[in-house]
Design a protein around this motif. Structure first.
Motif, PDB file in Angstrom:
ATOM      1  N   UNK A 103      36.859  26.707  37.502  1.00  0.00           N
ATOM      2  CA  UNK A 103      36.038  26.092  38.526  1.00  0.00           C
ATOM      3  C   UNK A 103      36.618  26.204  39.920  1.00  0.00           C
ATOM      4  N   UNK A 104      37.942  26.377  40.022  1.00  0.00           N
ATOM      5  CA  UNK A 104      38.541  26.550  41.346  1.00  0.00           C
ATOM      6  C   UNK A 104      38.070  27.817  42.015  1.00  0.00           C
ATOM      7  N   UNK A 105      38.014  28.903  41.247  1.00  0.00           N
ATOM      8  CA  UNK A 105      37.505  30.167  41.792  1.00  0.00           C
ATOM      9  C   UNK A 105      36.034  30.036  42.144  1.00  0.00           C
ATOM     10  N   UNK A 106      35.270  29.331  41.295  1.00  0.00           N
ATOM     11  CA  UNK A 106      33.842  29.135  41.566  1.00  0.00           C
ATOM     12  C   UNK A 106      33.638  28.372  42.878  1.00  0.00           C
ATOM     13  N   UNK A 107      34.490  27.384  43.123  1.00  0.00           N
ATOM     14  CA  UNK A 107      34.364  26.597  44.351  1.00  0.00           C
ATOM     15  C   UNK A 107      34.678  27.445  45.581  1.00  0.00           C
ATOM     16  N   UNK A 108      35.682  28.302  45.478  1.00  0.00           N
ATOM     17  CA  UNK A 108      36.015  29.171  46.612  1.00  0.00           C
ATOM     18  C   UNK A 108      34.862  30.112  46.923  1.00  0.00           C
ATOM     19  N   UNK A 109      34.294  30.726  45.891  1.00  0.00           N
ATOM     20  CA  UNK A 109      33.176  31.647  46.117  1.00  0.00           C
ATOM     21  C   UNK A 109      31.961  30.909  46.662  1.00  0.00           C
ATOM     22  N   UNK A 117      25.448  33.913  43.247  1.00  0.00           N
ATOM     23  CA  UNK A 117      25.734  35.090  42.412  1.00  0.00           C
ATOM     24  C   UNK A 117      26.540  34.737  41.156  1.00  0.00           C
ATOM     25  N   UNK A 118      27.025  33.503  41.074  1.00  0.00           N
ATOM     26  CA  UNK A 118      27.826  33.092  39.920  1.00  0.00           C
ATOM     27  C   UNK A 118      26.883  32.768  38.759  1.00  0.00           C
ATOM     28  N   UNK A 119      26.992  33.533  37.689  1.00  0.00           N
ATOM     29  CA  UNK A 119      26.115  33.336  36.533  1.00  0.00           C
ATOM     30  C   UNK A 119      26.766  32.477  35.459  1.00  0.00           C
ATOM     31  N   UNK A 120      28.029  32.131  35.659  1.00  0.00           N
ATOM     32  CA  UNK A 120      28.700  31.266  34.696  1.00  0.00           C
ATOM     33  C   UNK A 120      30.153  31.082  35.038  1.00  0.00           C
ATOM     34  N   UNK A 121      30.724  29.975  34.540  1.00  0.00           N
ATOM     35  CA  UNK A 121      32.128  29.688  34.781  1.00  0.00           C
ATOM     36  C   UNK A 121      32.772  29.100  33.541  1.00  0.00           C
ATOM     37  N   UNK A 136      27.785  37.475  29.282  1.00  0.00           N
ATOM     38  CA  UNK A 136      27.096  37.081  30.515  1.00  0.00           C
ATOM     39  C   UNK A 136      26.785  38.289  31.385  1.00  0.00           C
ATOM     40  N   UNK A 137      27.241  39.473  30.967  1.00  0.00           N
ATOM     41  CA  UNK A 137      26.998  40.744  31.658  1.00  0.00           C
ATOM     42  C   UNK A 137      27.399  40.700  33.131  1.00  0.00           C
ATOM     43  N   UNK A 138      28.650  40.288  33.405  1.00  0.00           N
ATOM     44  CA  UNK A 138      29.086  40.263  34.812  1.00  0.00           C
ATOM     45  C   UNK A 138      29.429  41.660  35.311  1.00  0.00           C
ATOM     46  N   UNK A 139      29.321  41.846  36.605  1.00  0.00           N
ATOM     47  CA  UNK A 139      29.886  43.056  37.203  1.00  0.00           C
ATOM     48  C   UNK A 139      31.205  42.744  37.909  1.00  0.00           C
ATOM     49  N   UNK A 140      31.517  41.446  38.061  1.00  0.00           N
ATOM     50  CA  UNK A 140      32.801  41.033  38.612  1.00  0.00           C
ATOM     51  C   UNK A 140      33.212  39.722  37.954  1.00  0.00           C
ATOM     52  N   UNK A 141      34.493  39.626  37.555  1.00  0.00           N
ATOM     53  CA  UNK A 141      35.050  38.402  36.979  1.00  0.00           C
ATOM     54  C   UNK A 141      36.205  37.958  37.865  1.00  0.00           C
ATOM     55  N   UNK A 142      36.183  36.698  38.298  1.00  0.00           N
ATOM     56  CA  UNK A 142      37.143  36.185  39.272  1.00  0.00           C
ATOM     57  C   UNK A 142      37.920  35.019  38.666  1.00  0.00           C
ATOM     58  N   UNK A 158      47.060  30.613  48.858  1.00  0.00           N
ATOM     59  CA  UNK A 158      45.651  30.228  48.890  1.00  0.00           C
ATOM     60  C   UNK A 158      44.881  30.989  49.956  1.00  0.00           C
ATOM     61  N   UNK A 159      45.401  30.983  51.171  1.00  0.00           N
ATOM     62  CA  UNK A 159      44.661  31.625  52.260  1.00  0.00           C
ATOM     63  C   UNK A 159      44.555  33.127  52.044  1.00  0.00           C
ATOM     64  N   UNK A 160      45.581  33.715  51.438  1.00  0.00           N
ATOM     65  CA  UNK A 160      45.521  35.154  51.162  1.00  0.00           C
ATOM     66  C   UNK A 160      44.444  35.464  50.121  1.00  0.00           C
ATOM     67  N   UNK A 161      44.375  34.656  49.073  1.00  0.00           N
ATOM     68  CA  UNK A 161      43.343  34.906  48.067  1.00  0.00           C
ATOM     69  C   UNK A 161      41.954  34.739  48.666  1.00  0.00           C
ATOM     70  N   UNK A 162      41.778  33.729  49.497  1.00  0.00           N
ATOM     71  CA  UNK A 162      40.473  33.513  50.126  1.00  0.00           C
ATOM     72  C   UNK A 162      40.067  34.717  50.974  1.00  0.00           C
ATOM     73  N   UNK A 163      40.983  35.188  51.804  1.00  0.00           N
ATOM     74  CA  UNK A 163      40.637  36.319  52.668  1.00  0.00           C
ATOM     75  C   UNK A 163      40.514  37.614  51.878  1.00  0.00           C
ATOM     76  N   UNK A 164      41.341  37.785  50.850  1.00  0.00           N
ATOM     77  CA  UNK A 164      41.205  38.970  49.995  1.00  0.00           C
ATOM     78  C   UNK A 164      39.844  38.989  49.313  1.00  0.00           C
ATOM     79  N   UNK A 165      39.468  37.843  48.718  1.00  0.00           N
ATOM     80  CA  UNK A 165      38.182  37.761  48.021  1.00  0.00           C
ATOM     81  C   UNK A 165      37.029  38.012  48.986  1.00  0.00           C
ATOM     82  N   UNK A 166      37.135  37.440  50.168  1.00  0.00           N
ATOM     83  CA  UNK A 166      36.068  37.620  51.152  1.00  0.00           C
ATOM     84  C   UNK A 166      35.956  39.074  51.594  1.00  0.00           C
ATOM     85  N   UNK A 167      37.094  39.739  51.756  1.00  0.00           N
ATOM     86  CA  UNK A 167      37.076  41.158  52.135  1.00  0.00           C
ATOM     87  C   UNK A 167      36.417  42.001  51.046  1.00  0.00           C
ATOM     88  N   UNK A 168      36.811  41.752  49.790  1.00  0.00           N
ATOM     89  CA  UNK A 168      36.260  42.514  48.664  1.00  0.00           C
ATOM     90  C   UNK A 168      34.756  42.310  48.552  1.00  0.00           C
TER      91      UNK A 168
END
Length: 345
Positions: free
Chosen positions: A76-82, A90-94, A130-136, A180-190
């Motif tokens: 759920x932490x990753x879900x909250x960041x996204x 775009x989150x189909x499940x957690x 769940x047929x994801x194209x990305x898992x975080x 934390x801040x690096x993961x946030x900016x990395x995820x946002x860039x991707x």
């Protein structure tokens, strides 16, 4: 090469920590999380390196030809960041929705609408179906480190890429929230929302800046998730954990900071000699209420004579915002900082 940062190993290392402390682990919505190869506490403070199985390899940042339409989060932490990045639709499940508990009611209500694929650590079959194209996820242990979780290779075979919170390896103590801040900016860039990533990272940092106090000697802090048993090692957070960074920013000095691992064990004699002035009670693992957990820690013979207990300076912080990257890491800093500043008694 990106490797798993120690502080992102919340699930696997926490499981070992709780088991070593003799507690029933309820890491994910009441289900016991079992690492395929649970790490040990890392290092006793006498300098002896304990066995520490390696975390699953951290994949490089994925390169996406098109924006993902179906995202699965392993916690759920990753879900909250996204969601904060504007990608919640775009989150189909957690998995591991217990991370949502620390959020204020309005945000929790929105997060609770995300379908739960697994209340535990993330069953591979359920994730793939769940047929994801990305898992975080926030931990490499969520990608094959837990029994039953999908490996990066299995996800690739199913047509999904993996995005994991990782950082360059290193044994220096963590002093901030750069993980934390690096993961946030990395995820946002991707994911093509770089500007939102910068804004969210700045919000997390702003919460930290608002919590800082002016000067003064750091307060000695011990972080525990259960009452230490007499004659047994006291399991705590080492210097490379994200918790060490949170405690440092709050104006504390982790008494186990010299351990160059995410978790460490101290003898009861060592704890007494270092005499913590404050205790961070990590909630989210032991059954029962936070009040019961705090009372048990307070009455532990190992800690009853500490300055922290005598001066009633114990503070409860959820593991979900202390041990892994979270948009609420700044709240953890503020909560601990307030406790360290309050008068004794």
């Amino acid at each position: 090469m990106r490797t798993a940062h120690p502080s992102t190993r919340r699930a696997g290392a926490s499981a070992a920590l709780m088991l070593a402390a003799g507690l029933f682990l309820t890491a994910c919505a009441g289900e016991s999380a079992t690492p395929a190869a649970a790490p040990s506490s890392g290092m006793d403070m006498g300098g002896k390196k304990a066995g520490h199985p390696a975390a699953p390899a951290c994949p490089p940042l994925p390169k996406l030809d098109t924006p993902p339409k179906r995202i699965v989060t392993m916690d759920g932490g990753a879900a909250a960041i996204l969601t904060e990045l504007g990608l919640g639709d775009r989150i189909v499940g957690t998995a591991a929705p217990d991370f949502f508990a620390a959020f204020p009611a309005d945000k929790k209500a929105a997060l609770d609408k995300i379908p739960v694929l697994d209340p535990g650590q993330g069953n591979a079959e359920k994730v793939v179906n769940a047929h994801p194209d990305l898992v975080v996820g926030l931990s490499t242990y969520s990608f094959g480190g837990f029994d039953g979780t999908p490996t990066v290779d299995r996800l690739a075979q199913a047509g999904a890429k993996a995005l994991v919170a990782c950082e360059s390896a290193g044994g220096a103590p963590v002093k901030d929230l750069s993980v934390t801040t690096k993961f946030i900016t990395d995820a946002a860039d991707v994911l093509g929302v770089a500007e939102k990533g910068k804004q969210l990272a700045a919000q997390v940092q702003s919460a930290v800046d608002g919590a800082r106090s002016g000067g003064g000697a750091p307060v000695r802090v011990l972080a525990v998730s259960g009452p230490p048993a007499p004659g047994q090692p006291v399991m705590t957070q080492g210097g490379t954990s994200l918790a060490n960074g949170v405690i440092t920013l709050a104006g504390g000095k982790n008494i186990a900071e010299e351990a160059t691992t995410d978790f460490a064990s101290l003898s009861s004699e060592e704890v007494a000699a270092r005499d913590p002035q404050a205790i961070v009670v990590i909630s989210g693992f032991a059954p029962g209420s936070d009040a019961d957990l705090t009372a048990a820690i307070r009455s532990s013979p190992v800690l009853a004579g500490s300055t922290a207990v005598k001066e009633n300076r114990l503070v409860v912080v959820p593991q979900s915002i202390l041990l892994s990257p979270s948009v609420l890491n700044g709240q953890a800093v503020a909560t601990i900082a307030a406790a360290l500043r309050k008068p004794a008694g």
